[in-house]
Scaffold this active site. Structure first.
Site, PDB file in Angstrom:
ATOM      1  N   SER A   1      53.079  20.106 114.638  1.00 22.34           N
ATOM      2  CA  SER A   1      52.146  19.529 115.611  1.00 22.34           C
ATOM      3  C   SER A   1      51.023  18.699 114.980  1.00 22.34           C
ATOM      4  O   SER A   1      49.887  18.702 115.464  1.00 22.34           O
ATOM      5  CB  SER A   1      51.578  20.620 116.525  1.00 22.34           C
ATOM      6  OG  SER A   1      52.632  21.247 117.234  1.00 22.34           O
TER       7      SER A   1
ATOM      8  N   HIS B   1      65.596  21.877 107.497  1.00 17.40           N
ATOM      9  CA  HIS B   1      64.635  21.926 108.610  1.00 17.40           C
ATOM     10  C   HIS B   1      64.903  23.205 109.412  1.00 17.40           C
ATOM     11  O   HIS B   1      66.053  23.633 109.554  1.00 17.40           O
ATOM     12  CB  HIS B   1      64.805  20.684 109.494  1.00 17.40           C
ATOM     13  CG  HIS B   1      63.693  20.523 110.477  1.00 17.40           C
ATOM     14  ND1 HIS B   1      63.633  21.247 111.643  1.00 17.40           N
ATOM     15  CD2 HIS B   1      62.585  19.744 110.459  1.00 17.40           C
ATOM     16  CE1 HIS B   1      62.541  20.917 112.309  1.00 17.40           C
ATOM     17  NE2 HIS B   1      61.877  20.004 111.611  1.00 17.40           N
TER      18      HIS B   1
ATOM     19  N   GLU C   1      65.044  23.738 112.453  1.00 15.32           N
ATOM     20  CA  GLU C   1      65.990  23.564 113.568  1.00 15.32           C
ATOM     21  C   GLU C   1      67.425  23.639 113.071  1.00 15.32           C
ATOM     22  O   GLU C   1      68.307  24.145 113.760  1.00 15.32           O
ATOM     23  CB  GLU C   1      65.708  22.231 114.289  1.00 15.32           C
ATOM     24  CG  GLU C   1      64.407  22.315 115.081  1.00 15.32           C
ATOM     25  CD  GLU C   1      63.686  20.992 115.282  1.00 15.32           C
ATOM     26  OE1 GLU C   1      64.280  19.921 115.044  1.00 15.32           O
ATOM     27  OE2 GLU C   1      62.506  21.034 115.668  1.00 15.32           O
TER      28      GLU C   1
ATOM     29  N   ASN D   1      59.781  12.422 111.524  1.00 12.99           N
ATOM     30  CA  ASN D   1      61.075  13.022 111.848  1.00 12.99           C
ATOM     31  C   ASN D   1      61.355  12.749 113.321  1.00 12.99           C
ATOM     32  O   ASN D   1      60.799  13.415 114.191  1.00 12.99           O
ATOM     33  CB  ASN D   1      61.031  14.535 111.567  1.00 12.99           C
ATOM     34  CG  ASN D   1      62.340  15.214 111.942  1.00 12.99           C
ATOM     35  OD1 ASN D   1      63.336  14.552 112.202  1.00 12.99           O
ATOM     36  ND2 ASN D   1      62.328  16.533 111.968  1.00 12.99           N
ATOM     37  N   TRP D   2      62.180  11.741 113.552  1.00  9.91           N
ATOM     38  CA  TRP D   2      62.456  11.360 114.945  1.00  9.91           C
ATOM     39  C   TRP D   2      63.397  12.336 115.651  1.00  9.91           C
ATOM     40  O   TRP D   2      63.600  12.240 116.854  1.00  9.91           O
ATOM     41  CB  TRP D   2      63.064   9.949 114.994  1.00  9.91           C
ATOM     42  CG  TRP D   2      62.089   8.850 114.686  1.00  9.91           C
ATOM     43  CD1 TRP D   2      60.757   8.979 114.380  1.00  9.91           C
ATOM     44  CD2 TRP D   2      62.374   7.450 114.656  1.00  9.91           C
ATOM     45  NE1 TRP D   2      60.202   7.739 114.169  1.00  9.91           N
ATOM     46  CE2 TRP D   2      61.170   6.782 114.325  1.00  9.91           C
ATOM     47  CE3 TRP D   2      63.526   6.680 114.871  1.00  9.91           C
ATOM     48  CZ2 TRP D   2      61.094   5.389 114.208  1.00  9.91           C
ATOM     49  CZ3 TRP D   2      63.448   5.293 114.747  1.00  9.91           C
ATOM     50  CH2 TRP D   2      62.237   4.675 114.427  1.00  9.91           C
ATOM     51  N   LYS D   3      64.019  13.208 114.880  1.00 10.84           N
ATOM     52  CA  LYS D   3      64.978  14.175 115.448  1.00 10.84           C
ATOM     53  C   LYS D   3      66.040  13.438 116.283  1.00 10.84           C
ATOM     54  O   LYS D   3      66.374  12.307 115.965  1.00 10.84           O
ATOM     55  CB  LYS D   3      64.254  15.248 116.273  1.00 10.84           C
ATOM     56  CG  LYS D   3      63.082  15.854 115.533  1.00 10.84           C
ATOM     57  CD  LYS D   3      62.573  17.105 116.178  1.00 10.84           C
ATOM     58  CE  LYS D   3      61.295  17.528 115.487  1.00 10.84           C
ATOM     59  NZ  LYS D   3      60.882  18.872 115.815  1.00 10.84           N
TER      60      LYS D   3
ATOM     61  N   GLU E   1      56.443  24.114 106.941  1.00 12.25           N
ATOM     62  CA  GLU E   1      56.448  23.944 108.391  1.00 12.25           C
ATOM     63  C   GLU E   1      56.542  25.311 109.075  1.00 12.25           C
ATOM     64  O   GLU E   1      57.653  25.828 109.282  1.00 12.25           O
ATOM     65  CB  GLU E   1      57.654  23.105 108.811  1.00 12.25           C
ATOM     66  CG  GLU E   1      57.661  21.710 108.232  1.00 12.25           C
ATOM     67  CD  GLU E   1      58.415  20.754 109.143  1.00 12.25           C
ATOM     68  OE1 GLU E   1      57.795  19.778 109.570  1.00 12.25           O
ATOM     69  OE2 GLU E   1      59.578  21.000 109.459  1.00 12.25           O
TER      70      GLU E   1
ATOM     71  N   GLY F   1      56.906  15.367 113.714  1.00 14.63           N
ATOM     72  CA  GLY F   1      57.947  15.205 114.723  1.00 14.63           C
ATOM     73  C   GLY F   1      57.447  14.415 115.913  1.00 14.63           C
ATOM     74  O   GLY F   1      57.370  13.183 115.879  1.00 14.63           O
ATOM     75  N   GLY F   2      57.049  15.118 116.971  1.00 11.18           N
ATOM     76  CA  GLY F   2      56.668  14.488 118.238  1.00 11.18           C
ATOM     77  C   GLY F   2      55.749  13.272 118.111  1.00 11.18           C
ATOM     78  O   GLY F   2      56.034  12.215 118.699  1.00 11.18           O
TER      79      GLY F   2
ATOM     80  N   GLY G   1      56.531  21.547 117.285  1.00 10.82           N
ATOM     81  CA  GLY G   1      56.808  21.128 118.662  1.00 10.82           C
ATOM     82  C   GLY G   1      56.116  21.973 119.717  1.00 10.82           C
ATOM     83  O   GLY G   1      56.430  21.887 120.899  1.00 10.82           O
TER      84      GLY G   1
HETATM   85  C1  PEP Z   1      59.103  18.634 112.631  1.00 12.06           C
HETATM   86  O1  PEP Z   1      60.041  18.419 113.360  1.00 12.06           O
HETATM   87  O2  PEP Z   1      59.295  18.695 111.419  1.00 12.06           O
HETATM   88  C2  PEP Z   1      57.768  18.815 113.234  1.00 12.06           C
HETATM   89  C3  PEP Z   1      56.806  19.203 112.463  1.00 12.06           C
HETATM   90  O3  PEP Z   1      57.666  18.580 114.583  1.00 12.06           O
HETATM   91  P1  PEP Z   1      56.280  18.468 115.431  1.00 12.06           P
HETATM   92  O4  PEP Z   1      55.385  17.517 114.656  1.00 12.06           O
HETATM   93  O5  PEP Z   1      56.694  17.916 116.742  1.00 12.06           O
HETATM   94  O6  PEP Z   1      55.696  19.820 115.498  1.00 12.06           O
END
Ligand code: PEP
Length: 254
Positions: free
Chosen positions: A215, A97, A99, A9-11, A169, A236-237, A175
């Site tokens: 994470s 999601h 967010e 997930n590049w967001k 999640e 994500g990250g 994040g």
């Molecule tokens: C996400 O955005 O779905 C996520 C899990 O982010 P991160 O891996 O950065 O925690």
């Protein structure tokens, strides 16, 4: 066998050149993916077509949108429809999601509408659920997640729910660098699977992929993915760093 999925997930990150470069490095690696494994890149909407073209020759790689609207067309300025995604070959979308729930006020009802329209058009939803820290602190995570599933998924008939991918999640792990322990992850994934089994049956429960997100990185992916009810991750990250995501793909169960 449940499909094992590494989903990036590049967001809202990267310029188009940076996105192209990252995909080139990721696609330049050799993975030897089994038939049971797949890789999904949820890229920002303006890059969907470019990303689709780049992965075209990779049979187990897919492009996802990070969001979609619950109507097929019309006067909804700024929104993207399933019809549009379909017309450019995008076959996956992240729905609900945290967010989007938090910053854009997405409700369980709206999310259910999005799941429905994806099913109508054969686009695979990666449905996100998960609790915030205060919920976990009072040990209410199971009932919280169960409610999200009830409201946005469990009205579906069995032949449809099996087409959805679930991503657990926990918001407190997204994040933040704070990963849920593999025990916490397994416990919740087993709980989600038990809820599916209770509602639909063992066959359905055993065929739905449940991803963990929060994470995930190269250093913890193997341990998390090796849990019996974990079928890969939504990342994500770490998905923005080529070496990290390559290692995460390679950590998938076969
Ligand atoms: C996400 O955005 O779905 C996520 C899990 O982010 P991160 O891996 O950065 O925690």
């Amino acid at each position: 066998m449940r499909v094992q999925i590494a989903a990036a997930n590049w967001k809202m990150n990267l310029t188009v050149r940076e996105a192209e470069k990252l995909l080139e490095v990721l696609l330049g690696e050799s993975y030897e993916l089994t038939e049971n494994q797949k890789v999904v890149f949820a890229v920002p909407a303006p890059y969907l077509t470019i990303a689709e073209e780049k992965i075209a020759k990779h049979s187990q790689m897919f492009i996802a949108a990070q969001n979609v609207y619950s109507k097929k067309s019309g006067a909804y300025t700024g929104e993207v429809s399933v019809t549009m995604l379909q017309s450019i070959g995008v076959d996956h979308v992240i729905i609900g999601h945290s967010e989007r729930r938090e910053y854009f006020g997405e409700t369980d009802e709206l999310i259910a509408g999005k799941v429905n329209i994806c099913l109508e058009t054969n686009i695979t939803s990666i449905f996100c659920c998960g609790e915030a820290l205060p919920v976990r602190e009072v040990n209410q995570q199971n009932s919280y997640v169960s409610h999200q599933l009830e409201e946005s998924l469990f009205y579906l008939p069995a032949e449809q729910i099996v087409k959805v991918v679930i991503a657990y999640e926990p918001i407190w792990a997204i994040g933040t660098g704070k990963t849920a322990s593999s025990e916490q992850v397994q416990e919740m994934h087993a709980f989600i699977r038990s809820q599916i089994e209770k509602r639909y049956g063992i066959e359905e429960a055993q065929s739905i992929s449940i991803l963990y997100g929060g994470s995930v990185k190269a250093a913890n992916a193997k341990e998390i993915f090796s849990q019996p009810d974990v079928d890969g991750g939504l990342v994500g990250g770490a998905s923005l760093i080529a070496e990290e995501f390559i290692a995460i793909i390679k950590a998938l169960k076969v």
